[in-house]
Design a protein around this motif. Sequence first.
Motif, PDB file in Angstrom:
ATOM      1  N   LEU A  69       0.742  -1.227  -0.012  1.00 51.74           N
ATOM      2  CA  LEU A  69      -0.026  -0.071  -0.102  1.00 51.74           C
ATOM      3  C   LEU A  69       0.764   1.368   0.033  1.00 51.74           C
ATOM      4  N   GLY A  70       2.099   1.190   0.245  1.00 49.31           N
ATOM      5  CA  GLY A  70       2.846   2.291   0.320  1.00 49.31           C
ATOM      6  C   GLY A  70       3.687   2.643   1.715  1.00 49.31           C
ATOM      7  N   PRO A  71       4.893   2.656   1.475  1.00 49.67           N
ATOM      8  CA  PRO A  71       5.792   3.141   2.797  1.00 49.67           C
ATOM      9  C   PRO A  71       5.291   4.139   3.809  1.00 49.67           C
ATOM     10  N   ASP A  72       4.671   5.005   3.233  1.00 47.10           N
ATOM     11  CA  ASP A  72       4.448   6.097   3.929  1.00 47.10           C
ATOM     12  C   ASP A  72       3.221   6.137   5.072  1.00 47.10           C
ATOM     13  N   LEU A  73       2.206   5.024   4.721  1.00 47.88           N
ATOM     14  CA  LEU A  73       1.503   4.627   5.618  1.00 47.88           C
ATOM     15  C   LEU A  73       1.710   4.339   7.040  1.00 47.88           C
ATOM     16  N   ARG A  74       3.075   3.579   6.998  1.00 46.77           N
ATOM     17  CA  ARG A  74       3.663   3.471   8.344  1.00 46.77           C
ATOM     18  C   ARG A  74       2.468   2.230   9.117  1.00 46.77           C
ATOM     19  N   ILE A  75       2.088   1.413   8.608  1.00 48.44           N
ATOM     20  CA  ILE A  75       1.065   0.495   9.058  1.00 48.44           C
ATOM     21  C   ILE A  75       1.493  -1.056   8.957  1.00 48.44           C
ATOM     22  N   ALA A  76       1.577  -1.659  10.014  1.00 48.04           N
ATOM     23  CA  ALA A  76       1.806  -3.248  10.254  1.00 48.04           C
ATOM     24  C   ALA A  76       0.800  -3.804  11.191  1.00 48.04           C
ATOM     25  N   LEU A  77       0.434  -5.115  10.972  1.00 48.88           N
ATOM     26  CA  LEU A  77      -0.352  -5.687  12.007  1.00 48.88           C
ATOM     27  C   LEU A  77       0.775  -6.942  12.852  1.00 48.88           C
ATOM     28  N   LEU A  78       0.416  -6.770  14.040  1.00 48.29           N
ATOM     29  CA  LEU A  78       1.510  -7.679  14.939  1.00 48.29           C
ATOM     30  C   LEU A  78       0.541  -8.869  15.474  1.00 48.29           C
ATOM     31  N   ALA A  79       0.550 -10.138  15.013  1.00 39.89           N
ATOM     32  CA  ALA A  79       0.060 -11.553  15.864  1.00 39.89           C
ATOM     33  C   ALA A  79       1.100 -11.927  16.575  1.00 39.89           C
ATOM     34  N   ALA A  80       0.927 -12.136  17.864  1.00 40.04           N
ATOM     35  CA  ALA A  80       1.791 -12.992  18.866  1.00 40.04           C
ATOM     36  C   ALA A  80       0.903 -13.526  20.141  1.00 40.04           C
ATOM     37  N   ASP A  81       1.768 -14.270  20.708  1.00 38.51           N
ATOM     38  CA  ASP A  81       1.197 -14.917  22.206  1.00 38.51           C
ATOM     39  C   ASP A  81       0.576 -13.900  22.789  1.00 38.51           C
ATOM     40  N   PRO A  82      -0.103 -14.101  23.825  1.00 37.41           N
ATOM     41  CA  PRO A  82      -0.777 -13.308  24.563  1.00 37.41           C
ATOM     42  C   PRO A  82       0.051 -12.374  25.511  1.00 37.41           C
ATOM     43  N   VAL A  83       1.128 -13.090  26.075  1.00 33.68           N
ATOM     44  CA  VAL A  83       2.391 -12.164  26.790  1.00 33.68           C
ATOM     45  C   VAL A  83       2.841 -11.049  25.904  1.00 33.68           C
ATOM     46  N   THR A  84       3.172 -11.603  24.770  1.00 31.76           N
ATOM     47  CA  THR A  84       4.167 -10.576  23.919  1.00 31.76           C
ATOM     48  C   THR A  84       2.994  -9.333  23.674  1.00 31.76           C
ATOM     49  N   ILE A  85       1.768  -9.657  23.025  1.00 34.30           N
ATOM     50  CA  ILE A  85       0.992  -8.744  22.767  1.00 34.30           C
ATOM     51  C   ILE A  85       0.499  -7.826  24.094  1.00 34.30           C
ATOM     52  N   GLY A  86       0.398  -8.459  25.332  1.00 35.31           N
ATOM     53  CA  GLY A  86       0.429  -7.572  26.412  1.00 35.31           C
ATOM     54  C   GLY A  86       1.435  -6.625  26.635  1.00 35.31           C
ATOM     55  N   ARG A  87       2.757  -7.126  26.621  1.00 40.31           N
ATOM     56  CA  ARG A  87       3.712  -6.270  26.726  1.00 40.31           C
ATOM     57  C   ARG A  87       4.094  -5.285  25.849  1.00 40.31           C
ATOM     58  N   VAL A  88       3.736  -5.561  24.397  1.00 38.15           N
ATOM     59  CA  VAL A  88       3.939  -4.417  23.499  1.00 38.15           C
ATOM     60  C   VAL A  88       2.676  -3.193  23.836  1.00 38.15           C
ATOM     61  N   GLU A  89       1.488  -4.001  23.804  1.00 40.80           N
ATOM     62  CA  GLU A  89       0.378  -2.868  23.934  1.00 40.80           C
ATOM     63  C   GLU A  89       0.567  -2.082  25.190  1.00 40.80           C
ATOM     64  N   GLY A  90       1.083  -2.692  26.408  1.00 37.82           N
ATOM     65  CA  GLY A  90       1.155  -1.799  27.603  1.00 37.82           C
ATOM     66  C   GLY A  90       2.498  -0.993  27.584  1.00 37.82           C
ATOM     67  N   ARG A  91       3.499  -1.056  26.842  1.00 41.91           N
ATOM     68  CA  ARG A  91       4.533   0.042  26.431  1.00 41.91           C
ATOM     69  C   ARG A  91       3.666   0.948  25.532  1.00 41.91           C
ATOM     70  N   GLN A  92       2.911   0.453  24.478  1.00 46.36           N
ATOM     71  CA  GLN A  92       2.397   1.895  23.806  1.00 46.36           C
ATOM     72  C   GLN A  92       1.334   2.825  24.346  1.00 46.36           C
ATOM     73  N   ARG A  93       0.579   2.150  25.459  1.00 51.91           N
ATOM     74  CA  ARG A  93      -0.332   2.943  26.290  1.00 51.91           C
ATOM     75  C   ARG A  93       0.504   3.971  27.218  1.00 51.91           C
ATOM     76  N   LEU A  94       1.764   3.885  27.349  1.00 48.71           N
ATOM     77  CA  LEU A  94       2.514   4.760  28.280  1.00 48.71           C
ATOM     78  C   LEU A  94       2.453   6.134  27.835  1.00 48.71           C
ATOM     79  N   GLY A  95       2.355   6.402  26.576  1.00 51.40           N
ATOM     80  CA  GLY A  95       2.478   7.756  25.810  1.00 51.40           C
ATOM     81  C   GLY A  95       1.739   7.751  24.653  1.00 51.40           C
ATOM     82  N   MET A  96       2.069   8.734  23.753  1.00 50.10           N
ATOM     83  CA  MET A  96       1.451   9.031  22.502  1.00 50.10           C
ATOM     84  C   MET A  96       2.333   7.949  21.461  1.00 50.10           C
ATOM     85  N   ARG A  97       2.079   6.730  21.779  1.00 49.03           N
ATOM     86  CA  ARG A  97       2.730   5.805  21.126  1.00 49.03           C
ATOM     87  C   ARG A  97       1.979   4.891  19.895  1.00 49.03           C
TER      88      ARG A  97
END
Length: 449
Positions: A298-326
């Motif tokens: 779709l184009g590099p400038d969209l900067r979009i990717a989807l991440l599937a992972a085990d529940p622990v990994t998803i939890g850690r990644v989303e937890g870090r994202q919620r700490l700020g405007m990330r």
Amino acid sequence: MLQYKLMTVPLHNITGTTAIEIAGSVEAAILAGRLAPNAGLPTVRALANTLAVSPSTVSAAYKSLKGRGLLVAQRRRGTAVSPRPAIHRGTTVPKFGPGVRNLATGNPDPALLPALGPALQSVDASPVLYGDDLLDGGLGRRALARFRADGIPAEELCVVAGALDGLERVLAAHLRPGDRVALEDPAFVGVRDLLSLLGLVAVPVAIDDSGPLPNALARALASGVDAFIVTPRAQNPTGACLDPKRVRELTGVLARYPDVLVCEDDHAGAVAGVPAATLVASGALSRWAVVRSFSKSLGPDLRIALLAADPVTIGRVEGRQRLGMRWVSHLLQRIALALWTDRNVQTQLRLAARTYTERRNAMLDALASHGIRAHGRSGLNIWVPVPEEAAVVSALAEAGWGVCAGERFRLESPPAIRISVAGLPAEDAGDLARDLARVLLPDRSSTAS
């Protein structure tokens, strides 16, 4: 193998009496160009004696620089500046003179990317506020169904700003500086740089056209690694892609190491030219992640990717994202969803996949007609083994072709060049192959002419 300079840098480039001061002087010298990539540094004891400080002070300075991706440890070679230190020193995009076609960037063909105008006009522009879900519901539902259809046991997803952003978040969630990561050899430059930035040690795993070699992966895992990064299709730079037989072989090896973090970088997605494959379908791995980017489709400038992972990994990644405007902008997510669900765009993506395949095959066939061996089963690139990279790159530039030296991608694999064929029409493949043959096989070319 990537060669490091045997001579260490002049000691006057490094000053200071504390770890912070010493590290700062090294960083300043790298930024100013006084310390070049791959340059060897003095041993801890030698620098400590010169600066009249304790070895532990120098060791602490070096450790902090390694953790930030500026220095690397090279076993018996000691400590050196990273091949691509994680510090801004201008553009790293390959540049060529006028009249030279740039086939070194790895970019998709802009003419094969879908038009954004209709999606921009139709997208829901309602605001998203703090505390709202990070993943757009419509995008998440469609992506979850796609992951599951491809055999990936996804229960939850999160959205990240591109494939490298997803890999960085997953690795940072589980690993610490000094941990070892099994990595394809050759591997994408961005992944190599990311490991260096995080202070992780790359352990090379040899590959062929079907991906990592099972015996090579087994040796790396037996040596003690904490993670394994694999590209299931459109491997950059070689175009390798997993097939069912290799998937069975590799999952058999990984079954003996269920706690190793397995990360799949499916960066090309729909335009890779081959079906999806995965090593995580069995569900036997306790830690895993699969990241799929829209950048090539779709184009590099969209900067979009989807991440599937085990529940622990998803939890850690989303937890870090919620700490700020990330989080990733919901406007971008909605644009991606609008494109993904548009029938005209789907037709465009199928055309792009076919076109890239035709261009790869045309280049491979043209090279083969001159007796030149090359690799490129999928994706946007061709990998051509050569005896000496710099001379070939220079000679091709003189002939009007800008290609990429393979040194940036290699750990222990032999020399090669990467040719990005995404923007090279099939009818031009013969001209490039002929010019490359003149460089690699001058006697045969002169006879043929």
